[in-house]
Structure formats: structure tokens, C-alpha cells
Motif scaffolding. Structure first.
Motif, PDB file in Angstrom:
ATOM      1  N   LYS A 345       0.813  -1.218   0.000  1.00  0.00           N
ATOM      2  CA  LYS A 345       0.000   0.000   0.000  1.00  0.00           C
ATOM      3  C   LYS A 345       0.849   1.272   0.000  1.00  0.00           C
ATOM      4  CE  LYS A 345      -3.801  -2.210   2.515  1.00  0.00           C
ATOM      5  NZ  LYS A 345      -4.610  -2.213   3.768  1.00  0.00           N
ATOM      6  N   ILE A 346       2.134   1.144   0.269  1.00  0.00           N
ATOM      7  CA  ILE A 346       2.997   2.318   0.394  1.00  0.00           C
ATOM      8  C   ILE A 346       3.011   3.184  -0.867  1.00  0.00           C
ATOM      9  CG2 ILE A 346       5.382   3.091   0.743  1.00  0.00           C
ATOM     10  CD1 ILE A 346       5.733   0.716   2.667  1.00  0.00           C
ATOM     11  N   PRO A 347       3.119   2.618  -2.082  1.00  0.00           N
ATOM     12  CA  PRO A 347       3.132   3.477  -3.276  1.00  0.00           C
ATOM     13  C   PRO A 347       1.846   4.283  -3.457  1.00  0.00           C
ATOM     14  CG  PRO A 347       3.962   1.285  -3.795  1.00  0.00           C
ATOM     15  CD  PRO A 347       3.383   1.208  -2.427  1.00  0.00           C
ATOM     16  N   GLN A 348       0.723   3.758  -2.972  1.00  0.00           N
ATOM     17  CA  GLN A 348      -0.554   4.453  -3.154  1.00  0.00           C
ATOM     18  C   GLN A 348      -0.811   5.521  -2.089  1.00  0.00           C
ATOM     19  OE1 GLN A 348      -0.560   0.855  -3.320  1.00  0.00           O
ATOM     20  NE2 GLN A 348      -0.240   1.189  -5.518  1.00  0.00           N
ATOM     21  N   VAL A 349      -0.496   5.228  -0.832  1.00  0.00           N
ATOM     22  CA  VAL A 349      -0.876   6.153   0.248  1.00  0.00           C
ATOM     23  C   VAL A 349       0.318   6.787   0.948  1.00  0.00           C
ATOM     24  CG1 VAL A 349      -3.021   4.890   0.645  1.00  0.00           C
ATOM     25  CG2 VAL A 349      -0.999   4.307   1.998  1.00  0.00           C
ATOM     26  N   GLY A 350       1.517   6.330   0.654  1.00  0.00           N
ATOM     27  CA  GLY A 350       2.702   6.850   1.322  1.00  0.00           C
ATOM     28  C   GLY A 350       3.091   5.980   2.514  1.00  0.00           C
ATOM     29  N   LEU A 351       4.355   6.026   2.888  1.00  0.00           N
ATOM     30  CA  LEU A 351       4.871   5.168   3.946  1.00  0.00           C
ATOM     31  C   LEU A 351       4.197   5.463   5.283  1.00  0.00           C
ATOM     32  CD1 LEU A 351       6.852   3.143   5.176  1.00  0.00           C
ATOM     33  CD2 LEU A 351       8.557   4.989   5.300  1.00  0.00           C
ATOM     34  N   GLU A 352       4.146   6.730   5.656  1.00  0.00           N
ATOM     35  CA  GLU A 352       3.606   7.077   6.978  1.00  0.00           C
ATOM     36  C   GLU A 352       2.138   6.686   7.114  1.00  0.00           C
ATOM     37  OE1 GLU A 352       7.259   9.269   6.307  1.00  0.00           O
ATOM     38  OE2 GLU A 352       5.419   9.075   5.131  1.00  0.00           O
ATOM     39  N   ARG A 353       1.336   6.942   6.079  1.00  0.00           N
ATOM     40  CA  ARG A 353      -0.087   6.600   6.157  1.00  0.00           C
ATOM     41  C   ARG A 353      -0.281   5.087   6.183  1.00  0.00           C
ATOM     42  NH1 ARG A 353      -3.825   8.968   8.519  1.00  0.00           N
ATOM     43  NH2 ARG A 353      -3.166  10.922   7.522  1.00  0.00           N
ATOM     44  N   ALA A 354       0.525   4.370   5.430  1.00  0.00           N
ATOM     45  CA  ALA A 354       0.412   2.911   5.436  1.00  0.00           C
ATOM     46  C   ALA A 354       0.734   2.351   6.821  1.00  0.00           C
ATOM     47  CB  ALA A 354       1.346   2.300   4.390  1.00  0.00           C
ATOM     48  N   VAL A 355       1.769   2.897   7.450  1.00  0.00           N
ATOM     49  CA  VAL A 355       2.126   2.462   8.800  1.00  0.00           C
ATOM     50  C   VAL A 355       1.032   2.854   9.788  1.00  0.00           C
ATOM     51  CG1 VAL A 355       3.745   2.799  10.716  1.00  0.00           C
ATOM     52  CG2 VAL A 355       4.607   2.503   8.384  1.00  0.00           C
ATOM     53  N   CYS A 356       0.516   4.066   9.663  1.00  0.00           N
ATOM     54  CA  CYS A 356      -0.535   4.536  10.550  1.00  0.00           C
ATOM     55  C   CYS A 356      -1.785   3.661  10.436  1.00  0.00           C
ATOM     56  CB  CYS A 356      -0.880   5.996  10.224  1.00  0.00           C
ATOM     57  SG  CYS A 356      -2.130   6.718  11.297  1.00  0.00           S
ATOM     58  N   ASP A 357      -2.184   3.330   9.220  1.00  0.00           N
ATOM     59  CA  ASP A 357      -3.346   2.449   9.022  1.00  0.00           C
ATOM     60  C   ASP A 357      -3.119   1.093   9.688  1.00  0.00           C
ATOM     61  OD1 ASP A 357      -4.658   4.381   7.580  1.00  0.00           O
ATOM     62  OD2 ASP A 357      -4.269   3.483   5.614  1.00  0.00           O
ATOM     63  N   TYR A 358      -1.904   0.583   9.556  1.00  0.00           N
ATOM     64  CA  TYR A 358      -1.567  -0.717  10.143  1.00  0.00           C
ATOM     65  C   TYR A 358      -1.655  -0.656  11.667  1.00  0.00           C
ATOM     66  CZ  TYR A 358       1.258  -4.913  11.149  1.00  0.00           C
ATOM     67  OH  TYR A 358       1.719  -6.127  11.610  1.00  0.00           O
ATOM     68  N   LEU A 359      -1.097   0.403  12.258  1.00  0.00           N
ATOM     69  CA  LEU A 359      -1.125   0.546  13.709  1.00  0.00           C
ATOM     70  C   LEU A 359      -2.550   0.773  14.210  1.00  0.00           C
ATOM     71  CD1 LEU A 359       2.007   2.801  14.387  1.00  0.00           C
ATOM     72  CD2 LEU A 359       1.831   0.315  14.522  1.00  0.00           C
ATOM     73  N   ALA A 360      -3.328   1.576  13.502  1.00  0.00           N
ATOM     74  CA  ALA A 360      -4.695   1.884  13.929  1.00  0.00           C
ATOM     75  C   ALA A 360      -5.575   0.639  13.928  1.00  0.00           C
ATOM     76  CB  ALA A 360      -5.300   2.958  13.031  1.00  0.00           C
ATOM     77  N   GLY A 361      -5.259  -0.311  13.070  1.00  0.00           N
ATOM     78  CA  GLY A 361      -6.044  -1.533  13.003  1.00  0.00           C
ATOM     79  C   GLY A 361      -5.693  -2.546  14.071  1.00  0.00           C
ATOM     80  N   MET A 362      -4.593  -2.319  14.783  1.00  0.00           N
ATOM     81  CA  MET A 362      -4.164  -3.283  15.799  1.00  0.00           C
ATOM     82  C   MET A 362      -5.071  -3.246  17.033  1.00  0.00           C
ATOM     83  SD  MET A 362      -0.022  -2.848  15.869  1.00  0.00           S
ATOM     84  CE  MET A 362       1.008  -3.366  14.509  1.00  0.00           C
ATOM     85  N   THR A 363      -5.205  -4.384  17.690  1.00  0.00           N
ATOM     86  CA  THR A 363      -5.804  -4.412  19.023  1.00  0.00           C
ATOM     87  C   THR A 363      -4.708  -4.105  20.039  1.00  0.00           C
ATOM     88  OG1 THR A 363      -5.349  -6.779  19.285  1.00  0.00           O
ATOM     89  CG2 THR A 363      -7.475  -6.156  18.303  1.00  0.00           C
ATOM     90  N   ASP A 364      -5.108  -3.883  21.280  1.00  0.00           N
ATOM     91  CA  ASP A 364      -4.116  -3.589  22.329  1.00  0.00           C
ATOM     92  C   ASP A 364      -3.064  -4.690  22.416  1.00  0.00           C
ATOM     93  OD1 ASP A 364      -5.894  -1.546  22.769  1.00  0.00           O
ATOM     94  OD2 ASP A 364      -6.422  -2.139  24.808  1.00  0.00           O
ATOM     95  N   ARG A 365      -3.528  -5.921  22.527  1.00  0.00           N
ATOM     96  CA  ARG A 365      -2.582  -7.023  22.753  1.00  0.00           C
ATOM     97  C   ARG A 365      -1.735  -7.308  21.516  1.00  0.00           C
ATOM     98  NH1 ARG A 365      -6.651 -12.227  23.472  1.00  0.00           N
ATOM     99  NH2 ARG A 365      -7.470 -12.310  21.345  1.00  0.00           N
ATOM    100  N   TYR A 366      -2.296  -7.080  20.317  1.00  0.00           N
ATOM    101  CA  TYR A 366      -1.499  -7.287  19.100  1.00  0.00           C
ATOM    102  C   TYR A 366      -0.374  -6.249  19.043  1.00  0.00           C
ATOM    103  CZ  TYR A 366      -0.450  -8.257  14.186  1.00  0.00           C
ATOM    104  OH  TYR A 366       0.177  -8.613  13.015  1.00  0.00           O
ATOM    105  N   ALA A 367      -0.696  -4.992  19.420  1.00  0.00           N
ATOM    106  CA  ALA A 367       0.332  -3.951  19.424  1.00  0.00           C
ATOM    107  C   ALA A 367       1.441  -4.280  20.417  1.00  0.00           C
ATOM    108  CB  ALA A 367      -0.308  -2.602  19.759  1.00  0.00           C
ATOM    109  N   LEU A 368       1.067  -4.762  21.598  1.00  0.00           N
ATOM    110  CA  LEU A 368       2.077  -5.132  22.583  1.00  0.00           C
ATOM    111  C   LEU A 368       2.951  -6.279  22.098  1.00  0.00           C
ATOM    112  CD1 LEU A 368       0.060  -4.908  25.922  1.00  0.00           C
ATOM    113  CD2 LEU A 368       2.015  -3.511  25.268  1.00  0.00           C
ATOM    114  N   GLU A 369       2.327  -7.258  21.444  1.00  0.00           N
ATOM    115  CA  GLU A 369       3.091  -8.396  20.927  1.00  0.00           C
ATOM    116  C   GLU A 369       4.031  -7.951  19.812  1.00  0.00           C
ATOM    117  OE1 GLU A 369       4.654 -12.074  20.700  1.00  0.00           O
ATOM    118  OE2 GLU A 369       3.316 -11.261  22.240  1.00  0.00           O
ATOM    119  N   ALA A 370       3.560  -7.053  18.940  1.00  0.00           N
ATOM    120  CA  ALA A 370       4.418  -6.541  17.872  1.00  0.00           C
ATOM    121  C   ALA A 370       5.597  -5.783  18.461  1.00  0.00           C
ATOM    122  CB  ALA A 370       3.619  -5.626  16.950  1.00  0.00           C
TER     123      ALA A 370
END
Length: 376
Positions: A345-370
Motif C-alpha cells: 500500500k505504500i506506493p498508493q498512500v505513502g509510507l507514513e499513512r500505510a504504517v498509521c493504518d496498520y497501527l490503527a487496526g491493531m488491538t491492544d494485545r497485538y500492538a504489545l506483541e508486535a
């Protein structure tokens, strides 16, 4: 007897108030598609929202306490369901469209990242210079772009009115919504906004008391709570679990009753006779009585000072900040560590937005595990 969509639409139009949003008058969907033979468009929207990945993830996203704090405390999912209950109660009494109200309420928090409002603030700070982050705007992106469930389009292809309800929801940060969503929204959308504030305050009080971070005797500092306890015969110095449940239930009932009465009075005074007139009215019509509004603001101020700023709560917030900031910096510096579908998705939305979308979709425990995987 068979009740098909046409009959549902006809009965709805006859039953609802003039200022309600009728399903037969919907502005439709972005992509034309056949409607269900036995559901109205808003019932179809509600069902689509319920089946999204984003909705299921709400079970493991923070309301105030993180998911691992205990089985009792509200999560973003249970908060959402409670908003639905409050909003439908108000909508029913006012003759509004309950199906539209429910669809908006179910989707109003889909854009929340892990760790609640702390997560939202962290992502907004990290995304300065890249469009920022606001949970309502992200909910729209989820429902129009990020959820991919149909071959002909991205998103859920919801009706205009449901998306409008999210776009007009009160925002913590400037969301920059598209011009077609400007206005105050339908009365159904306004009722959801008000119901969110009511449910948030009453149920955060409940969680604060249950956790022990709020002491019952502290409630005497809030005059309306002290008076409500007195009316119910509750002793704040001998406050047990049943007392807590009685107090919170009566408080919630008070807010709902006052919201119905005040909103009806506002609607009558405005003389609005259609959903479009509600949208264009100079001010929001969904409201509380002055006394109830004062009570809500006093309760919010009390919760902010005594609960949200409690050291135990702040400790979890600092943990959330550390996790999200660490993940964002690591993924933007080393994008090759991202899942392949995120990298795509990076070429379409940019690196920062792609990372932000990925982080926003995480649950609490998934973020901690990552975080643990990156920083063992």
C-alpha cells in the motif's frame, strides 16, 4: 405473512416523524447494487458493519482500562453496544429511524486505534505533516477503502446517511472531511453523538468505582450525584456493589429521559419538517436540558480529574505512548519489516499513512506483541 422491503419502507414512512430520515429517501450508495428483498437499506448497512473485521477488533481495544485489566471493564466493543442501546431508546421515543441510528452507532468508533484516546492522540502527533489522524476520518477510510469484502468496490458501499453520521460525529482533531458531508447531519446522527457522551460518562463512572480508583465518598463532591444518591436512599459511606449499580442505572435513565424531553422541545421550537431541514438548521437539535447538561459537564470534569488522571490510568497511557511511538519509528525506518500487504500500500498512500493504518487496526494485545517482537 411475508414482509418484504417495499412493505418495510411503506410502514416506516407512515410511522416515523416528519423530521426523521426515511430509508426510502436515502441518497443511495456510491456504487449501484441491488438492495435486499427483505431489508431496508439501513438494515443492510447495519448487517454489513457487524460483519467487518474492524468491528470484531473493538473487543480488544481500550475504553479506559486495557483489555487485560479484567473481564468486567468496558472495552471499545461493549461501549459501542451501550451507545446503541442509549441511542435507540432516544430515537424510538422521538419517532426517528432506529435502523439508521443503530448503523451509525455501531460504526461510530470503528476508527479508534489501540489504547483508546491515548492511541488517537499519539498517532495524530506522529502524523503531523502527513495528514494527521482522527478516529472519525479513519472510520470513513475503513468503511470506504480499507475493508475489502466485495469484488466490485473497496469498502462496504454504505448509504450516504450512515457515512454522513460518522463524518458529523464530534471530533477531537480537525478531520478534514469531504465537503459533501458538511452540515449538522440527520437527527439520528445527532442522537448518536449525544448518546456517546451520555454512555461514556455514566459507564466510565461505573468502571472507575468498580476498579476502586474512584472512592464512593468522592462522589459527594459532585452535587448532582450526591443528590441522586440521596433520592435513591444510598449511603456513599456504605456503598456496596448493588448501590453502585442502582446509582449508575438511575443516572443513565436520567440522562436519557432528559435528552428525549430536551430534543423534542428543540425540534418543536425549530419547526423542522424534514431530515434536510434538520441538516441545515443553524444549531444541533439533539440536546440535554440545562440541568442535565450541567450534570454531565460536572461529571466529566470529576472523571477527568479523579479517574482519567489517576496514576494507575496514566501509567497505562505512558505504556501505550511508548509502544505506538516505538512501532511507528521502527516501521517507518525499516519498512521491510512490515507485512507484505502493508508494504504493497505504500506506493498508493505513502509510507507514513500505510504504517498509521496498520497501527490503527491493531488491538491492544497485538500492538504489545508486535512491540515485544521488535524490542525483546
Amino acid at each position: 405473512m411475508l414482509i418484504d422491503r417495499e412493505r418495510l419502507l411503506e410502514e416506516e414512512a407512515q410511522r416515523l416523524a416528519p423530521y426523521a430520515q426515511k430509508a426510502r429517501d436515502t441518497r443511495g450508495r456510491q456504487y449501484p447494487e441491488p438492495e435486499s428483498p427483505y431489508r431496508t437499506p439501513y438494515q443492510k448497512d447495519r448487517d454489513r458493519i457487524l460483519h467487518t473485521t474492524a468491528f470484531r477488533r473493538l473487543e480488544y481495544k481500550t475504553q479506559v482500562f486495557p483489555n487485560w485489566a479484567g473481564d468486567y471493564y468496558r472495552t471499545r466493543l461493549t461501549h459501542t453496544l451501550e451507545v446503541v442501546q442509549v441511542a435507540r431508546s432516544i430515537a424510538r421515543a422521538l419517532g426517528l429511524n432506529e435502523d439508521l441510528t443503530e448503523a451509525i452507532a455501531l460504526s461510530h468508533d470503528l476508527g479508534h486505534p489501540p489504547f483508546g484516546h491515548t492511541g488517537e492522540k499519539v498517532l495524530n502527533d506522529l502524523m503531523q505533516g502527513h495528514g494527521g489522524f482522527e478516529h472519525n476520518a479513519h472510520a470513513l477510510r475503513i468503511l470506504t477503502q480499507l475493508e475489502v469484502r466485495y469484488p466490485g468496490f473497496t469498502g462496504l458501499n454504505l448509504t450516504y446517511e450512515v457515512l454522513e453520521g460518522i463524518a458529523t460525529h464530534e471530533a477531537a482533531y480537525a478531520p478534514g472531511f469531504k465537503p459533501e458531508y458538511e452540515g449538522r447531519g440527520t437527527l439520528e446522527a445527532q442522537v448518536v453523538d449525544l448518546s456517546d457522551a451520555i454512555a461514556y460518562a455514566a459507564h466510565d463512572l461505573d468502571d472507575g468505582l468498580h476498579s476502586g480508583l474512584l472512592r464512593p465518598e468522592e462522589l459527594s463532591e459532585v452535587a448532582p450525584l450526591r443528590e441522586l444518591a440521596r433520592e435513591e436512599g444510598l449511603d456513599l459511606l456504605r456503598f456496596d456493589e448493588l448501590s453502585r449499580r442502582i446509582l449508575v442505572r438511575q443516572l443513565l435513565g436520567f440522562f436519557i429521559t432528559e435528552a428525549i424531553g430536551a430534543t423534542h422541545q428543540e425540534v418543536e421550537g425549530a419547526g423542522v419538517q424534514s431530515a434536510e431541514e434538520v441538516r441545515r438548521h443553524p444549531k444541533r437539535l439533539a440536546a440535554l436540558t440545562p440541568g442535565a447538561e450541567k450534570t454531565l459537564q460536572e461529571l466529566k470534569a470529576f472523571l477527568k480529574e479523579r479517574f482519567y488522571r489517576h496514576p494507575e490510568v496514566l501509567r497505562e497511557r505512558r505504556k501505550a505512548e511508548m509502544v505506538l511511538e516505538g512501532l511507528f519509528q521502527a516501521y517507518t525506518r525499516y519498512p521491510e519489516t512490515l507485512p507484505k500487504e502493508v508494504q504493497a500500500k505504500i506506493p498508493q498512500v505513502g509510507l507514513e499513512r500505510a504504517v498509521c493504518d496498520y497501527l490503527a487496526g491493531m488491538t491492544d494485545r497485538y500492538a504489545l506483541e508486535a512491540y515485544r517482537k521488535l524490542f525483546p
